[in-house]
Design an enzyme around this catalytic site. Structure first.
Site, mmCIF file in Angstrom:
data_model
loop_
_atom_site.group_PDB
_atom_site.id
_atom_site.type_symbol
_atom_site.label_atom_id
_atom_site.label_comp_id
_atom_site.label_asym_id
_atom_site.label_seq_id
_atom_site.Cartn_x
_atom_site.Cartn_y
_atom_site.Cartn_z
ATOM 1 N N ASN A 86 0.843 -1.196 0.000
ATOM 2 C CA ASN A 86 0.000 0.000 0.000
ATOM 3 C C ASN A 86 0.875 1.242 0.000
ATOM 4 O O ASN A 86 1.928 1.270 0.640
ATOM 5 C CB ASN A 86 -0.904 -0.003 1.231
ATOM 6 C CG ASN A 86 -1.863 -1.178 1.248
ATOM 7 O OD1 ASN A 86 -2.358 -1.585 0.197
ATOM 8 N ND2 ASN A 86 -2.103 -1.742 2.416
ATOM 9 N N HIS A 99 6.545 -2.435 3.066
ATOM 10 C CA HIS A 99 6.219 -3.810 3.449
ATOM 11 C C HIS A 99 5.312 -4.423 2.400
ATOM 12 O O HIS A 99 4.470 -3.740 1.817
ATOM 13 C CB HIS A 99 5.561 -3.879 4.832
ATOM 14 C CG HIS A 99 4.409 -2.940 5.025
ATOM 15 N ND1 HIS A 99 4.595 -1.591 5.234
ATOM 16 C CD2 HIS A 99 3.068 -3.142 5.013
ATOM 17 C CE1 HIS A 99 3.408 -1.003 5.365
ATOM 18 N NE2 HIS A 99 2.459 -1.923 5.227
ATOM 19 N N HIS A 101 2.527 -7.306 2.071
ATOM 20 C CA HIS A 101 1.632 -8.241 2.761
ATOM 21 C C HIS A 101 1.607 -9.543 1.950
ATOM 22 O O HIS A 101 1.404 -9.499 0.722
ATOM 23 C CB HIS A 101 0.204 -7.700 2.802
ATOM 24 C CG HIS A 101 0.028 -6.412 3.553
ATOM 25 N ND1 HIS A 101 -0.527 -6.362 4.809
ATOM 26 C CD2 HIS A 101 0.315 -5.130 3.217
ATOM 27 C CE1 HIS A 101 -0.588 -5.091 5.208
ATOM 28 N NE2 HIS A 101 -0.084 -4.320 4.266
HETATM 29 P P1 5GP Z 1 -0.397 -0.939 5.853
HETATM 30 O O1 5GP Z 1 -1.777 -0.514 6.328
HETATM 31 O O2 5GP Z 1 0.605 0.163 6.091
HETATM 32 O O3 5GP Z 1 -0.363 -1.488 4.490
HETATM 33 O O4 5GP Z 1 -0.020 -2.175 6.748
HETATM 34 C C1 5GP Z 1 0.519 -2.071 8.027
HETATM 35 C C2 5GP Z 1 0.300 -3.410 8.678
HETATM 36 O O5 5GP Z 1 1.161 -3.484 9.787
HETATM 37 C C3 5GP Z 1 -1.126 -3.626 9.189
HETATM 38 O O6 5GP Z 1 -1.674 -4.788 8.578
HETATM 39 C C4 5GP Z 1 -0.945 -3.770 10.701
HETATM 40 O O7 5GP Z 1 -1.798 -4.744 11.249
HETATM 41 C C5 5GP Z 1 0.518 -4.157 10.832
HETATM 42 N N1 5GP Z 1 1.161 -3.694 12.038
HETATM 43 C C6 5GP Z 1 1.104 -2.441 12.567
HETATM 44 N N2 5GP Z 1 1.864 -2.365 13.664
HETATM 45 C C7 5GP Z 1 2.425 -3.601 13.841
HETATM 46 C C8 5GP Z 1 3.307 -4.148 14.827
HETATM 47 O O8 5GP Z 1 3.751 -3.489 15.762
HETATM 48 N N3 5GP Z 1 3.655 -5.446 14.681
HETATM 49 C C9 5GP Z 1 3.188 -6.209 13.650
HETATM 50 N N4 5GP Z 1 3.605 -7.475 13.610
HETATM 51 N N5 5GP Z 1 2.363 -5.727 12.711
HETATM 52 C C10 5GP Z 1 1.973 -4.444 12.806
#
Ligand code: 5GP
Ligand code: ZN
Length: 112
Positions: A86, A99, A101
């Site tokens: 994203n 990152h 997913h």
């Molecule tokens: P984004 O929304 O930026 O694409 O994804 C961020 C992801 O990081 C989310 O799915 C969220 O659940 C995960 N996430 C956020 N903080 C942490 C954390 O401290 N540890 C882990 N393992 N995942 C996290």
């Protein structure tokens, strides 16, 4: 730098890591949306895929090859999976360290 994923790289905050090498770490998402929901990150801080530079080309490829191995280990290679990254507000990026997913283990729809 106050980056939660850099802290995971440096073991300053815990994460359930499933794979690690010189350039990348793969760990369980803290809030999984599917039976398999992992995050693959470069150890190097890059804010998003849009911020990757030409010198990061090999690194990005390296992460994806590592994800093939992780998908095998998770048993989702045959059934299939989705790799998502994203960027920004419309992409609903919430953590500003690149990152990917890796999501699988159930039937996915396009509008997740
Ligand atoms: P984004 O929304 O930026 O694409 O994804 C961020 C992801 O990081 C989310 O799915 C969220 O659940 C995960 N996430 C956020 N903080 C942490 C954390 O401290 N540890 C882990 N393992 N995942 C996290
Ligand atoms: Zn970072």
């Amino acid at each position: 730098m106050d980056c939660i994923f850099c802290k995971i790289v440096n073991n300053e905050i815990p994460a359930k890591k499933v794979y690690e090498d010189e350039h990348t770490v793969v760990f369980h998402d803290i809030n999984p949306i599917a039976p398999v929901h992992l995050l693959a990150i470069p150890k190097k801080h890059i804010a998003s895929i849009y911020d990757a530079q030409p010198e990061d080309k090999e690194l990005i490829g390296h992460i994806h090859i590592a994800l093939q191995k992780v998908a095998d280990e998770m048993g989702i290679s045959e059934s299939g999976f989705r790799i998502v990254t994203n960027k920004g507000e419309h992409g609903q990026q919430t953590v500003f360290h690149l990152h990917f997913h890796l999501i699988g283990g159930r039937q996915l729809r396009w509008d997740m």
